[in-house]
Design an enzyme around this catalytic site. Structure first.
Site, short mmCIF file in Angstrom:
data_model
loop_
_atom_site.label_atom_id
_atom_site.label_comp_id
_atom_site.label_asym_id
_atom_site.label_seq_id
_atom_site.Cartn_x
_atom_site.Cartn_y
_atom_site.Cartn_z
N CYS B 124 30.29 -5.30 7.62
CA CYS B 124 30.14 -4.25 6.63
C CYS B 124 30.17 -4.93 5.28
O CYS B 124 31.24 -5.34 4.82
CB CYS B 124 31.23 -3.19 6.72
N CYS B 129 33.58 -0.83 7.08
CA CYS B 129 33.17 0.10 8.13
C CYS B 129 33.13 -0.63 9.47
O CYS B 129 32.64 -1.75 9.56
CB CYS B 129 31.80 0.68 7.80
#
Lengths: 107, 220
Positions: B124, B129
């Site tokens: 990410c 994420c």
């Protein structure tokens, strides 16, 4: 950040401290109650600038962003935060002492 | 499932390791920091305002603690043994993992398959994420600027640091996660695992093999 030069990936891992787990949980709770979004979390993190990555830990950045989002959402005012933080600091010099609000409800 | 360990040649000093094999981080007995003070204050204000309760915060922590790479490993082992499931997983991972009972919320989950010729790795670049519902919280290194900066630029060098040396004949695909779209790598089933059942196979699936920075264990 993606695509920039950087050194070797540091391999360390640690078990999360209680306060870090609580920050993570509060971010999820705030989202569940419509007070912030993942995008709001990220916006504040990105506004912090690169030096924040040198000087603050991951969940330090998260709690700062959480707080900013909550104040923007009107969950509480900056004055209320200031009073509360002063009150928390009065309770003691360690996290365990300071987190133990009225009656030791802290886990 | 235990966390994966990378042998980067570092001496971790294994004096004070937790049950999961990581050093304990100073917590309750260290001096109170500004940011810890803020966490306590924010939490108490939200409770006083009636936004949340101490029980809700605690339940959230417990739900998070209950998630581990074992969830993802069960999904991978099912894919290795059930071709119809694997087809559904690769076509649309969100409903496929829900049919196994895993709650992944509203996220769009994308499963990407490693083969003899393709190796996938997830990152990410924006923040952190991660398919946390299937793998638990991301490891520290996943969140570092080094991993996030370099994985999209020189993935083979990053993978080599994790001990994954890929020949030039293998294509490396880097997947950049977003808040709404998370990736799960389905590693290639190791040779010599014919006849193993799903549970035994799941034990071979490491967290890092589902991020792409590792490979599954070889059967004993």
């Amino acid at each position: 950040m993606g695509g920039q030069d950087a050194g070797p990936v540091p391999p360390g891992e640690h078990d999360f401290a209680l306060w870090e787990k609580r920050v993570d949980a509060l971010v999820m709770v705030a989202q569940a109650h419509g007070l912030m979004t993942v995008d709001g979390l990220r916006r504040v993190l990105e506004d912090m600038g690169e030096q924040a990555f040198e000087t603050m830990s991951y969940y330090e950045r998260w709690v700062a962003s959480l707080n900013e989002n909550l104040i923007e959402a009107g969950a509480y005012s900056i004055e209320e935060l200031g009073r509360k933080m002063a009150e928390v600091q009065e309770r003691g010099d360690t996290y365990a002492a300071a987190a133990r609000a009225d009656g030791g409800a802290d886990g | 499932m235990p966390h994966d360990h990378h042998d980067h040649g570092h001496d971790h000093g294994h004096d004070h390791l937790s049950p999961s094999g990581h050093p304990f981080r100073a917590d309750n007995d260290a001096p109170l920091t500004y940011w810890q003070t803020m966490e306590i204050a924010v939490r108490e204000l939200l409770i006083e305002k009636g936004v949340t309760t101490a029980a809700e915060v605690q339940a959230q922590i417990e739900a998070m603690d209950a998630r581990s790479p074992a969830n993802g490993a069960a999904v991978v082992a099912r894919a290795w043994t059930d071709p119809a499931f694997k087809a559904r997983l690769l076509a649309d991972a969100s409903p496929a993992v829900r049919e196994m009972g895993f709650d992944i919320g509203p996220l769009k989950l994308v499963a990407v398959e490693n083969t003899d010729t393709v190796h996938n790795v997830i990152v990410c670049t924006l923040c952190s994420c991660y398919p946390r519902n299937l793998l638990g919280l991301p490891p520290d290194w996943y969140k570092t600027r080094e991993y996030r900066s370099r994985t999209v630029k020189e993935p083979r060098k990053v993978l080599a640091e994790f001990g994954v040396d890929l020949p030039d004949s293998v294509t490396v695909r880097v997947h950049d996660s977003t808040a709404d779209m998370r990736y799960l790598v389905v590693p290639a089933r190791p040779a010599g695992t014919e006849g193993m059942d799903e549970a035994a196979l799941a034990a071979l699936v490491t967290r890092d093999s589902m991020i792409g920075t590792g490979l599954p264990r070889r059967p004993a």
